[in-house]
Motif scaffolding. Structure first.
Motif, PDB file in Angstrom:
ATOM      1  N   GLN B  56       0.833  -1.202   0.000  1.00 20.93           N
ATOM      2  CA  GLN B  56       0.000   0.000   0.000  1.00 20.93           C
ATOM      3  C   GLN B  56       0.873   1.260   0.000  1.00 20.93           C
ATOM      4  O   GLN B  56       0.674   2.179  -0.794  1.00 20.93           O
ATOM      5  N   VAL B  57       1.861   1.278   0.916  1.00 20.46           N
ATOM      6  CA  VAL B  57       2.749   2.435   1.004  1.00 20.46           C
ATOM      7  C   VAL B  57       3.546   2.596  -0.287  1.00 20.46           C
ATOM      8  O   VAL B  57       3.628   3.685  -0.856  1.00 20.46           O
ATOM      9  N   GLY B  61       3.318   5.596  -2.831  1.00 19.90           N
ATOM     10  CA  GLY B  61       4.498   6.447  -2.887  1.00 19.90           C
ATOM     11  C   GLY B  61       5.097   6.525  -4.276  1.00 19.90           C
ATOM     12  O   GLY B  61       5.417   7.604  -4.768  1.00 19.90           O
ATOM     13  N   ALA B  67       2.717   8.951   0.780  1.00 18.35           N
ATOM     14  CA  ALA B  67       2.799   7.583   1.284  1.00 18.35           C
ATOM     15  C   ALA B  67       2.466   7.521   2.767  1.00 18.35           C
ATOM     16  O   ALA B  67       2.026   6.492   3.265  1.00 18.35           O
ATOM     17  N   THR B  68       2.695   8.612   3.485  1.00 16.82           N
ATOM     18  CA  THR B  68       2.474   8.605   4.921  1.00 16.82           C
ATOM     19  C   THR B  68       0.990   8.748   5.224  1.00 16.82           C
ATOM     20  O   THR B  68       0.351   9.682   4.755  1.00 16.82           O
ATOM     21  N   THR B  69       0.448   7.792   5.994  1.00 18.82           N
ATOM     22  CA  THR B  69      -0.948   7.919   6.388  1.00 18.82           C
ATOM     23  C   THR B  69      -1.044   7.853   7.901  1.00 18.82           C
ATOM     24  O   THR B  69      -0.297   7.134   8.552  1.00 18.82           O
ATOM     25  N   ASP B  87       4.303   4.902   7.540  1.00 18.12           N
ATOM     26  CA  ASP B  87       5.053   5.497   6.440  1.00 18.12           C
ATOM     27  C   ASP B  87       6.075   4.488   5.930  1.00 18.12           C
ATOM     28  O   ASP B  87       6.030   3.320   6.297  1.00 18.12           O
ATOM     29  N   TRP B  88       6.973   4.948   5.074  1.00 17.45           N
ATOM     30  CA  TRP B  88       7.929   4.033   4.443  1.00 17.45           C
ATOM     31  C   TRP B  88       8.673   3.212   5.482  1.00 17.45           C
ATOM     32  O   TRP B  88       8.774   1.999   5.376  1.00 17.45           O
ATOM     33  N   ALA B  91       6.397   0.765   7.666  1.00 20.18           N
ATOM     34  CA  ALA B  91       5.931  -0.387   6.885  1.00 20.18           C
ATOM     35  C   ALA B  91       7.056  -1.402   6.707  1.00 20.18           C
ATOM     36  O   ALA B  91       6.849  -2.613   6.825  1.00 20.18           O
ATOM     37  N   THR B 513      12.609   5.733   1.417  1.00 24.57           N
ATOM     38  CA  THR B 513      12.489   5.771   2.870  1.00 24.57           C
ATOM     39  C   THR B 513      13.406   6.841   3.446  1.00 24.57           C
ATOM     40  O   THR B 513      12.999   7.626   4.304  1.00 24.57           O
ATOM     41  N   SER B 516      11.963  10.168   2.723  1.00 28.33           N
ATOM     42  CA  SER B 516      10.782  10.489   3.528  1.00 28.33           C
ATOM     43  C   SER B 516      11.186  10.844   4.952  1.00 28.33           C
ATOM     44  O   SER B 516      10.525  11.638   5.613  1.00 28.33           O
TER      45      SER B 516
END
Lengths: 112, 540
Positions: B56-57, B61, B67-69, B87-88, B91, B513, B516
């Protein structure tokens, strides 16, 4: 009041640090308990000291300065529960260590 | 509707092991099979969910979306309520945790889970604590999840009982309780200055801290940093690590391989988020401590790995080396170094975990380390080892060849020799260090020398031990290898092989990552602004 609280935290911390450096398991547990009391008081003090101020807003809301900061109290409550559980667990390990090694030295032998 | 379902997926890694672990507690100890099936099922679902979250990420992304939820657990807006952030980095850590969780659990079903009571519940609670620590977006919840994973790890460390474990546990518990108190002091100091414990909110407020408050804030962060560094095992703070892990039961030690990485994760998250920027007086606070402390840790680990005579201690010291490498890389710089370091984190954790599992298979020839003490509780299952000898299960032929091959694979992986993923990650780190600026500072050269030197030390130590234990002549009977013991080791090594074959996509993920982590504004926006509007939109 600030002075009393600060002295209390200081004495608890110094006794606690001294005790956890001792070689007997029971002293270490007491030291950790004293340290956790000191930390709890410290967290409470970080929310500023106030007398006769409620932490909860009542039916009529006043200015923010009339209230005590509720968050540190919630944090202290959590910290008390956790340190209580950890102390209980450490006591079990202490008893097991005493039973198996036959000594209450933290390293499991007296070095004799 | 499907979007709604996916949004709640983030809470599963915390809730599922909690519920399943509690449910397993209700089963009596003699229903061992039911417990096993329930625990294995939970671990499998966890792995599936964490891979889903990772996909999902990554898909969001790489498609150019955010990507951050953030997930509002109590549906209170972010700075006030509890918030989980995916987030990256988180995850990635979730996927790593569930992989280790599943493989260690499969290994434990061969015999270790019956060496004492309540193994499966403790194991699942441990996974819950780890997942929660990786997901939380709040400093105090990080403390709570640390305590959850520590409490479970105390139980797991004592699993199987015996003198060595109790002695190690006494030190481990005392050190960790004291460390938790430091964590609380640090968090309280930070709260005293900023008035918040939400990490995104802290990022917003720290640059605005006045000059008077800066000293308190920095001492708070320093105390917090010490707490994290004790967990990570940095040089003067990490003496407990090797002895504790070597005392633990092998499947437990294999899971503990990620425990010291929690400290590194917390440091990465909190340090980069709060002090990574260029604004305010607090920026880049303590960077050189990480760099030099990390390098000292590598040196200490190198000396240790060459000095010890048992494989278990050796694995502990290679964990220390990997923690030191990570800390120094975080301190040395950001960007590409960070991407390489994250790759190294994944590859070395998997490698050391597989190493711990293999060690037991090797050393079982010499002596049987399964210890069962006197039962403490009424329902405790004592005397498991004798009974277990009769149920051997499916035995694999050519045991020695498999163990020897696995050992060589692990050694190459941990030492970082080509062509395996350990080499690729170290190469990426060194490449990043050389491309940091116009000129390469002398500290970077020193770090590069240490990274290469530590690989050599591990190689010397493991080949010496390997020749001694596996390839040398021995009168010992060849151990029986069960499928449930070979499969997890094979799985871990296969994942490492996958990391090597698909190094390109993996490296791209690690680079994103790293970016981010540097993009602090993006994190703050995702947690504070978006979750506020989301909360409003969700209300009918």
């Amino acid at each position: 009041m600030e002075l009393v609280l600060a002295l209390g935290i200081g004495i608890l911390t110094s006794s606690g640090v001294w005790l956890i450096l001792r070689p007997r398991t029971f002293q270490v547990i007491l030291g950790l308990s004293l340290l956790s009391y000191a930390v709890n008081l410290f967290i409470y003090a970080i929310g500023r000291l106030k007398v006769d101020a409620p932490p909860i807003v009542g039916a009529v809301a006043g200015a923010a300065s009339q209230y005590d900061d509720p968050l540190p109290q919630a944090l202290v409550l959590t910290a008390i529960v956790i340190s209580f559980a950890m102390t209980a667990l450490l006591l079990v390990v202490l008893l097991a260590s005493r039973g198996i090694t036959g000594t209450d030295h933290v390293d499991g032998d007296d070095g004799e | 509707m499907s979007g709604d379902w996916a949004r709640h997926l983030i809470i599963v890694p915390v809730l599922l092991p909690l519920v399943a672990g509690a449910a397993i507690l209700l089963l009596k100890e003699r229903h061992a099979l039911a417990k096993r099936v329930a625990a294995l099922g939970t671990a499998t679902v966890l792995l599936g969910v964490s891979i889903l979250l990772l996909v999902q990420v990554a898909s969001a992304g790489f498609a150019g979306h955010r990507a951050t939820t953030a997930y509002l657990v109590g549906d209170w807006p972010a700075p006030f309520g509890i918030v989980l952030v995916l987030d990256w980095l988180s995850a990635l850590m979730l996927a790593l945790t569930s992989t280790l969780g599943l493989t260690s659990l499969i290994y434990a079903t061969a015999r270790w889970d019956r060496a004492g009571p309540r193994f499966h519940s403790l194991f699942l609670f441990q996974l819950m604590g780890l997942n929660g620590a990786f997901l939380t977006g709040d400093l105090f919840n990080l403390f709570v999840f640390f305590e959850v994973l520590l409490a479970a790890s105390f139980g797991l460390l004592l699993h199987g009982s015996g003198k060595a474990r109790i002695k190690a546990a006494l030190h481990y518990v005392a050190i960790n309780v004291a460390t938790s108190l430091l964590f609380l002091i640090g968090a309280a100091l930070v709260y005293g200055v900023t008035g918040t414990l939400n990490m995104a909110d802290l990022t917003d407020r720290i640059p605005a801290a006045g000059a008077d408050d800066l000293a308190i804030l920095q001492s708070g962060m320093a105390v917090l940093g010490i707490a994290f560094l004790v967990k990570a095992g940095m040089y003067p703070l990490g003496f407990w690590l090797s002895r504790t892990y070597s005392a633990a039961a092998p499947p437990v030690a294999a899971l503990f391989a990620i425990l010291s990485k929690v400290g590194v994760y917390a440091l990465l998250r909190v340090y980069l988020l709060l002090f990574g920027g260029d604004d305010g007086g607090a920026a880049n606070f303590g960077e050189e401590w990480l760099l030099f402390g990390g390098m000292a840790t590598i040196v200490y680990g190198m000396i240790g790995v060459l000095a010890v005579r048992t494989l278990k201690r050796m694995a502990g010291y290679s964990l220390i080396i990997s923690a030191g490498t990570l800390l120094a890389a975080v301190g040395a710089g950001q960007g590409d170094v960070l991407a390489g370091a994250l790759f190294y984190l994944v590859s070395s954790t998997l490698g050391v975990s597989a190493f711990y599992l293999l060690i037991e298979l090797i050393e079982r020839r010499e002596y049987d380390p399964l210890i069962a003490g006197e039962p403490v509780f009424d329902d405790e299952y004592a005397g498991a080892p004798d009974e277990l000898e009769t149920e051997v299960g499916v035995v694999i032929p050519a045991t020695l060849a498999i163990i020897g091959g696995g050992f060589a694979f692990c050694a190459l992986l941990i030492a970082g020799l080509p062509p395996l993923s350990g080499f690729i990650s170290k190469f990426a780190m060194i490449d990043g260090l050389l491309n940091l600026g116009q000129t390469v500072p002398p500290t970077s050269w020193l770090l590069i020398a240490l990274i290469i030197g530590s690989g050599l030390a591990i190689l010397v130590a493991t080949s010496r031990a390997g020749i001694d234990l596996i390839w040398g002549p021995s009168d010992m009977p060849t151990p029986a290898l069960r499928v449930s013991e070979a499969v997890p080791v094979g799985l871990l090594l296969a994942v490492c092989l996958g990391l090597m074959v698909f190094a390109g996509p993996v490296m791209r993920y690690m680079e994103r990552t790293g970016q981010s982590l540097a993009d602090r504004k993006g994190y703050v926006e995702a947690v504070l602004r978006v979750s506020r509007t989301q909360a409003r939109a969700d209300r009918p």
